[in-house]
Design an enzyme around this catalytic site. Structure first.
Site, PDB file in Angstrom:
ATOM      1  N   TYR A  54      28.288  91.179  47.307  1.00  0.00           N
ATOM      2  CA  TYR A  54      29.664  91.623  47.542  1.00  0.00           C
ATOM      3  C   TYR A  54      30.644  90.588  46.995  1.00  0.00           C
ATOM      4  O   TYR A  54      31.570  90.919  46.240  1.00  0.00           O
ATOM      5  CB  TYR A  54      29.910  91.847  49.034  1.00  0.00           C
ATOM      6  N   LYS A  95      34.953 100.973  60.530  1.00  0.00           N
ATOM      7  CA  LYS A  95      34.173  99.956  59.824  1.00  0.00           C
ATOM      8  C   LYS A  95      32.924  99.505  60.581  1.00  0.00           C
ATOM      9  O   LYS A  95      32.095  98.772  60.043  1.00  0.00           O
ATOM     10  CB  LYS A  95      35.063  98.746  59.508  1.00  0.00           C
ATOM     11  N   PHE A 147      29.750  82.717  70.118  1.00  0.00           N
ATOM     12  CA  PHE A 147      28.694  81.745  69.842  1.00  0.00           C
ATOM     13  C   PHE A 147      29.015  80.410  70.500  1.00  0.00           C
ATOM     14  O   PHE A 147      30.163  79.946  70.479  1.00  0.00           O
ATOM     15  CB  PHE A 147      28.545  81.515  68.337  1.00  0.00           C
ATOM     16  N   TYR A 196      26.083  79.992  57.746  1.00  0.00           N
ATOM     17  CA  TYR A 196      27.258  80.488  58.465  1.00  0.00           C
ATOM     18  C   TYR A 196      28.467  79.624  58.132  1.00  0.00           C
ATOM     19  O   TYR A 196      28.384  78.391  58.148  1.00  0.00           O
ATOM     20  CB  TYR A 196      26.975  80.428  59.965  1.00  0.00           C
TER      21      TYR A 196
END
EC number: 5.1.3.20
Length: 329
Positions: free
Chosen positions: A138, A176, A199, A291
């Site tokens: 992407y 979405k 998190f 991440y």
């Protein structure tokens, strides 16, 4: 006539509304309504015509379009987990290239959606090739056309602007699914379960301290309209606030706005955690090393074009969004 592609999507439908607020209704909305529920994003919009994306592409190839004032190209596959590179490059890169060539031939301003995903694992968010290292197809599909634009900057016949959207949130993103904003997911989680999960700390960040440049879709619309008003400006620009804020701020804004709806007082972060309204889960092992714990747009180039409007912080923008969403219920 103005074309908005991806018009039934998140940013596209908000752009149509932004144009409508200016009294502009001569709009050709282009999208793929295979997911028919997306029509709801256009119900309160005023447009002149709707075209399926495949028919629109054929008309572009055949030169069969009316005189256009501008093309605002938001249509794309924005699923960062999509692995089909052939599909992604055709849908995101090739279609953009075809529209670009058409607009150059017809001398029509062309504004398109790029993405902060082009930066990938970089820690510097400045529009420079040295910082561009996409981690998925992407991001690469977006970078590929940005590179084309850079090679053509000296020979443009009309304005071309690529906007690298950072973490956009706001109305009309419900379709979405998992790709919707963290604000959307926090809101639905709190309403369903009475608490929000984030998190826990990792990589030097405290619990919920991982940060993003969160930008309201209303500010994204303002940036697009700024360039529509300034056709002498071309290039690739970051579209963020220039301000990184932690996920804790998003969750706190969501919870406290919903508490206010019930007549309950806002609580500081420590109290939200103490009362169990905000909880932390272990950082997933499979995300460690893959991440982005921090993103913040450098908006120097954007501001240099004359865009001077203030942008909403998370506390303001997310609260507006939650109140908007709740008013629909």
């Amino acid at each position: 006539m103005i074309v908005v592609t991806g018009a039934a999507g998140f940013i596209g439908s908000n752009l149509v509304r932004g144009l409508n607020r200016r009294g502009i209704q001569d709009i050709i909305a282009v999208d793929d309504l295979t997911d028919g529920d997306k029509f709801r994003n256009l119900v309160d919009c005023s447009i002149a015509d709707y075209l399926d994306k495949d028919e629109f592409r054929e008309r572009v190839r055949g030169g069969n379009l009316p005189a256009l004032r501008a093309v605002l190209h938001q249509g794309a596959c924005s699923d960062t987990t999509e692995r089909n590179g052939r599909y992604m490059l055709d849908n995101n890169y090739r279609v953009t290239l075809e529209l670009f060539e058409y607009c150059q031939a017809e001398r029509v301003p062309f504004l398109y959606a790029s993405s902060a995903a082009v930066y990938g694992g970089s820690s510097v968010y400045v529009e420079d090739p040295a910082n561009e290292h996409p981690l998925n197809v992407y991001g690469y599909s977006k970078l590929l056309f940005d590179q084309v634009l850079r090679t053509r900057m000296d020979s443009l016949t009309a304005q071309v602007v690529g906007l690298r959207y950072f973490n956009v949130y706001g109305p009309h993103e419900q379709h979405k699914g998992r790709m919707a904003s963290v604000a959307f997911h926090n809101m639905n989680q709190f309403l369903a379960e009475g608490h929000v999960r984030l998190f826990a700390g990792w990589d030097g960040y405290e619990d919920g301290g991982q940060s993003r440049d969160f930008i309201s879709v209303e500010d994204v619309v303002a940036v697009n309209l700024h360039f529509l008003d300034n056709p002498d400006q071309s290039g690739v620009f970051n579209c963020g606030t220039g301000r990184a804020q932690p996920f804790n701020d998003v969750a706190a804004a969501v919870v406290n706005t919903l508490r206010a709806e019930r007549g309950e007082a806002a609580l500081p972060l420590a109290e939200l955690v103490k009362k169990g309204l905000l909880r932390y889960i272990p950082f997933p092992d499979d995300l460690k090393g893959r991440y982005q714990s921090y993103t913040q747009a450098d908006v120097s180039r954007l501001r240099a074009t004359g865009f001077s409007a203030p942008m909403r912080d998370v506390q303001t923008g997310v609260s507006e969004y939650v109140r908007y969403w709740r008013a629909l219920k």
